[in-house]
Design an enzyme around this catalytic site. Sequence first.
Site, PDB file in Angstrom:
ATOM      1  N   CYS A 130       0.887  -1.170  -0.018  1.00  5.46           N
ATOM      2  CA  CYS A 130       0.233  -0.164   0.138  1.00  5.46           C
ATOM      3  C   CYS A 130       0.802   1.199   0.106  1.00  5.46           C
ATOM      4  O   CYS A 130       0.587   2.270  -0.721  1.00  5.46           O
ATOM      5  CB  CYS A 130      -0.918   0.069   1.176  1.00  5.46           C
ATOM      6  SG  CYS A 130      -2.297  -1.055   1.212  1.00  5.46           S
ATOM      7  N   HIS A 133       2.164   1.729  -3.585  1.00  9.44           N
ATOM      8  CA  HIS A 133       1.078   1.970  -4.592  1.00  9.44           C
ATOM      9  C   HIS A 133       0.625   3.262  -4.339  1.00  9.44           C
ATOM     10  O   HIS A 133       0.548   4.238  -5.344  1.00  9.44           O
ATOM     11  CB  HIS A 133       0.041   1.112  -4.101  1.00  9.44           C
ATOM     12  CG  HIS A 133      -1.232   1.248  -4.939  1.00  9.44           C
ATOM     13  ND1 HIS A 133      -1.575   0.330  -6.007  1.00  9.44           N
ATOM     14  CD2 HIS A 133      -2.217   2.193  -4.886  1.00  9.44           C
ATOM     15  CE1 HIS A 133      -2.853   0.997  -6.797  1.00  9.44           C
ATOM     16  NE2 HIS A 133      -3.125   2.027  -5.753  1.00  9.44           N
ATOM     17  N   GLU A 134       0.378   3.641  -3.071  1.00 12.49           N
ATOM     18  CA  GLU A 134      -0.210   5.143  -2.953  1.00 12.49           C
ATOM     19  C   GLU A 134       1.201   6.287  -2.928  1.00 12.49           C
ATOM     20  O   GLU A 134       0.774   7.176  -3.639  1.00 12.49           O
ATOM     21  CB  GLU A 134      -0.587   5.372  -1.470  1.00 12.49           C
ATOM     22  CG  GLU A 134      -1.700   4.548  -1.077  1.00 12.49           C
ATOM     23  CD  GLU A 134      -2.942   4.604  -1.953  1.00 12.49           C
ATOM     24  OE1 GLU A 134      -2.929   5.369  -3.042  1.00 12.49           O
ATOM     25  OE2 GLU A 134      -3.846   3.656  -1.945  1.00 12.49           O
ATOM     26  N   ILE A 135       2.184   5.999  -2.774  1.00 10.57           N
ATOM     27  CA  ILE A 135       3.454   7.069  -3.137  1.00 10.57           C
ATOM     28  C   ILE A 135       3.664   7.095  -4.501  1.00 10.57           C
ATOM     29  O   ILE A 135       3.722   8.212  -5.108  1.00 10.57           O
ATOM     30  CB  ILE A 135       4.769   6.570  -2.362  1.00 10.57           C
ATOM     31  CG1 ILE A 135       4.610   6.832  -1.009  1.00 10.57           C
ATOM     32  CG2 ILE A 135       5.787   7.344  -2.910  1.00 10.57           C
ATOM     33  CD1 ILE A 135       5.505   6.280   0.015  1.00 10.57           C
ATOM     34  N   LEU A 138       1.110   9.525  -5.784  1.00 13.57           N
ATOM     35  CA  LEU A 138       1.652  10.819  -5.609  1.00 13.57           C
ATOM     36  C   LEU A 138       2.511  11.550  -6.469  1.00 13.57           C
ATOM     37  O   LEU A 138       2.598  12.590  -6.875  1.00 13.57           O
ATOM     38  CB  LEU A 138       1.927  10.946  -4.107  1.00 13.57           C
ATOM     39  CG  LEU A 138       1.059  10.585  -2.810  1.00 13.57           C
ATOM     40  CD1 LEU A 138       1.804  10.724  -1.521  1.00 13.57           C
ATOM     41  CD2 LEU A 138      -0.164  11.673  -2.973  1.00 13.57           C
TER      42      LEU A 138
END
Length: 169
Positions: A130, A133-135, A138
Amino acid sequence: MTIRPIVRYPDRRLAMPARPVTAFDDGLRELAADLLETMRAAPGIGITAPHIGVSLRVVVLELDAKTGPQTYVNPHIEWASPEMIMHREGSVSMPGINDEVQRHARVRISYQDLDGTTQSEESDGLRAVCHQHEIDQLDGLFWIQRLSRLKRERLVRKVEKMSRGSSAP
C-alpha cells in the site's frame, strides 16, 4: 466530513505529481477526514488526495480495525528490500479492475503526521504494498503503469468497455 467525488482513470490529474504539503492546519485535517470518508464509501483501503482531485501529498490508509485509519503527509520511501512479492492491486479511481503487481516485500518510509512532525515507519506485506502503491500515485504513476504493456492494454480496453456499457441507453 464529506464524501468527495473520485477522479476516474484516465483523468490526466492522476498522472500529475502532487505538491508537498506546507500548511499543517485545520484545512489539512479536514482534507484527511474527507479522504477517509470517501475511501470508506468507495470502498477501499487506501486513498490519496489526487484521487479526489487535490494535488497534495496526502495518503490515508485503513488496513484493519485494530490499527484504524492512518494519515501520511509528504511520504517518501527511504529504503526498499531487494526481496519482491506479487500482490493483487486496484484503485478507487478504476473500480472493478485489478491485477497482480510486483512490489518490494518491505519498505521504510518517512512522512509527516497531521501536526507536521516527521515520522518513520517500516512495513512488510500488505502495508508495504500500500505504501508503494499510494506513493507511486503521489508521484503521478498510476498502478497499471507497473504492469506489462500487454496486461495494461487489456485492462484499459476492459475499462473502456465497462464505461461504454454504463453510458448505453
